[in-house]
Design a protein around this motif. Structure first.
Motif, PDB file in Angstrom:
ATOM      1  N   VAL A   1       0.838  -1.202   0.000  1.00  0.00           N
ATOM      2  CA  VAL A   1       0.000   0.000   0.000  1.00  0.00           C
ATOM      3  C   VAL A   1       0.873   1.252   0.000  1.00  0.00           C
ATOM      4  O   VAL A   1       0.582   2.241  -0.686  1.00  0.00           O
TER       5      VAL A   1
ATOM      6  N   SER B   1      -4.407   3.328 -10.387  1.00  0.00           N
ATOM      7  CA  SER B   1      -4.125   2.897  -9.020  1.00  0.00           C
ATOM      8  C   SER B   1      -4.967   1.687  -8.627  1.00  0.00           C
ATOM      9  O   SER B   1      -4.501   0.806  -7.888  1.00  0.00           O
TER      10      SER B   1
ATOM     11  N   TRP C   1      -2.905  13.035 -10.159  1.00  0.00           N
ATOM     12  CA  TRP C   1      -2.710  11.981  -9.155  1.00  0.00           C
ATOM     13  C   TRP C   1      -3.725  12.104  -8.017  1.00  0.00           C
ATOM     14  O   TRP C   1      -4.316  11.104  -7.592  1.00  0.00           O
TER      15      TRP C   1
ATOM     16  N   PHE D   1       1.096   4.219  -2.907  1.00  0.00           N
ATOM     17  CA  PHE D   1       0.817   5.619  -2.596  1.00  0.00           C
ATOM     18  C   PHE D   1       2.002   6.526  -2.921  1.00  0.00           C
ATOM     19  O   PHE D   1       1.823   7.612  -3.494  1.00  0.00           O
TER      20      PHE D   1
ATOM     21  N   THR E   1      -6.633   9.436  -7.068  1.00  0.00           N
ATOM     22  CA  THR E   1      -6.424   8.796  -5.773  1.00  0.00           C
ATOM     23  C   THR E   1      -7.550   9.085  -4.795  1.00  0.00           C
ATOM     24  O   THR E   1      -7.968   8.202  -4.035  1.00  0.00           O
TER      25      THR E   1
ATOM     26  N   SER F   1      -3.617  -1.917  -7.510  1.00  0.00           N
ATOM     27  CA  SER F   1      -4.040  -2.501  -6.239  1.00  0.00           C
ATOM     28  C   SER F   1      -4.608  -3.899  -6.433  1.00  0.00           C
ATOM     29  O   SER F   1      -4.284  -4.830  -5.672  1.00  0.00           O
TER      30      SER F   1
END
Length: 334
Positions: free
Chosen positions: A94, A261, A216, A98, A220, A265
Motif C-alpha cells: 500500500v 491505481s 494523481w 501511494f 487517488t 491494487s
C-alpha cells in the motif's frame, strides 16, 4: 552540463578510438543527475522510512498470523512481510502504491521544460545525435533509477525477513515477489511518462508539476468519491433480483478499474495473496463447493492479466504522446 557528449564520444584509450554511443552517454547523464538531486534523496529517504515502518508492523503481527488456524495462506509466510499490518500503518504494497506515483512525477515533471528554459536543450540538439535519443534517454534513465530502487527495496525486505524469521522464501513466493516488483516499476513508469508528457506540454516546470499532482490527487481521492456518489444514485432497490445486483456490482467495479491505481491494487493483492480467487462479484453457484486453498502462480497471473495489460497500455500511450509532442516541438530558446 552536457560536456559528457563531447568527452565520452571517444574512448579513453586513444589507441582503440572507439566512440561511445550517444544514447548511452545521455542515459548515463540522466542517471547521474537523478541520483545526485536533492528531491530524489528526500523521496528516497521517505520511501525507506515508510518501508521500514511497514516491515516493522508486519513483523510484529506475523506471530499471530502463523498461529491463526484455517488460514489458506499459512504456507506463504514470506509474502506476509509485504501484506501484513497490525492496523497502525498500511502494509508495504500500500505504501508503494501511494508513494510510487510521487517518485515518478518528481523524476519527470521538469525533464524537458527546465532544460529548454535554461537553454541547454538547443545545445544538445546541436550535437550530431538523433532527436529522439533525448526523449528516450529521459525515460530510460529515470526507469533505470526506479528499477534499481524497487529491486533494492524488495531484496532488502527479503534479506531482513530471512534474518528475522529464519525461513527462506519458496520458489513460488520468490516469483510472486519479483512479479510484484515488476508491476510496481510498471505502475511508477506510467506516472513518469505522464509527468514527462506534461513537461513537454507546458513550458514552466511548476505548471507541469502541479498538473501531474492534480491528476494523481484526482484519481487517488476525488475519483473514489465520485464513484461512491454514482453508486448511491443507481443502487438497486430491495426488490431487485440477483442478476440486477450482479450487474450493478460489475458496473461499479469496471468504473473503479479505469483508474491506474485500482489496476495496480487489484494486481498486487492477487499476486501477494494467493487465496484471492476472483476480483469481481461471484454468484452462489460459483462459490458453492469451492475449496479455500491458495491458487498456483499461473492462475493468479490469469486473474490479473487484464490489469497488467491495462497498465502496459496506458504506459505505452503516455510515452507515445510524449514522443509525438517532443518530435514536433520547437526546441529553440525564446
Amino acid at each position: 552540463m552536457y560536456k559528457l557528449l563531447n568527452l565520452n564520444l571517444i574512448s579513453p584509450n586513444r589507441e582503440e578510438r572507439r566512440p561511445a554511443h550517444p544514447f548511452r552517454v545521455l542515459v548515463a547523464k540522466e542517471v547521474s543527475d537523478h541520483i545526485r538531486s536533492w528531491r530524489f534523496i528526500i523521496l528516497l529517504s521517505l520511501i525507506l522510512l515508510t518501508c521500514v515502518s511497514s516491515l516493522y508492523t508486519s513483523m510484529s503481527g506475523i506471530s499471530k498470523a502463523v498461529a491463526k488456524p484455517g488460514d489458506p495462506e499459512s504456507a506463504f509466510l514470506f509474502l506476509k512481510l509485504f501484506t501484513l499490518s497490525d492496523g497502525s500503518l498500511p502494509p508495504f504494497h500500500v505504501f508503494v502504491g501511494f508513494l510510487g506515483p510521487l517518485l515518478g512525477i518528481s523524476l519527470g515533471f521538469d525533464a524537458i521544460n527546465s532544460e529548454q528554459n535554461a537553454g541547454t536543450l538547443s545545445r544538445v540538439m546541436a550535437q550530431p545525435i538523433h532527436r529522439d535519443y533525448l526523449i528516450n534517454a529521459k525515460f530510460a534513465g529515470a526507469l533505470i533509477v526506479i528499477s534499481t530502487l524497487f529491486f533494492a527495496l524488495g531484496l532488502g525486505v527479503m534479506g531482513l525477513g530471512i534474518i528475522i524469521i529464519g525461513i527462506p522464501p519458496t520458489p513460488q513466493e520468490l516469483l510472486r515477489i519479483f512479479l510484484f516488483l515488476f508491476l510496481s516499476i510498471l505502475y511508477v513508469a506510467f506516472w513518469l511518462n505522464l509527468a514527462i508528457f506534461f513537461s513537454i506540454r507546458f513550458r514552466q516546470a511548476a505548471t507541469s508539476a502541479l498538473t501531474a499532482i492534480a491528476v494523481w490527487l484526482f484519481f487517488t481521492v476525488f475519483y473514489q468519491i465520485i464513484i461512491s456518489l454514482i453508486a448511491k444514485a443507481i443502487i438497486p432497490t430491495a426488490a431487485a433480483d440477483t442478476y440486477q445486483s450482479l450487474s450493478y456490482q460489475k458496473l461499479i467495479s469496471d468504473l473503479l478499474r479505469i483508474v491506474p491505481s485500482q489496476l495496480y491494487s487489484d494486481a498486487t493483492t492477487t499476486l501477494l495473496m494467493p487465496s484471492v480467487r476472483s476480483l469481481g462479484p461471484l454468484t452462489m453457484e460459483q462459490v458453492y463447493g469451492a475449496i479455500p486453498s491458495p491458487l498456483p502462480i499461473g492462475e493468479s497471473l490469469a486473474i490479473v492479466w487484464p490489469q497488467l495489460t491495462g497498465l502496459v497500455a496506458v504506459t505505452i500511450l503516455c510515452f507515445a504522446g510524449s514522443y509525438y509532442l517532443f518530435m514536433r516541438r520547437e526546441i529553440r530558446s525564446r
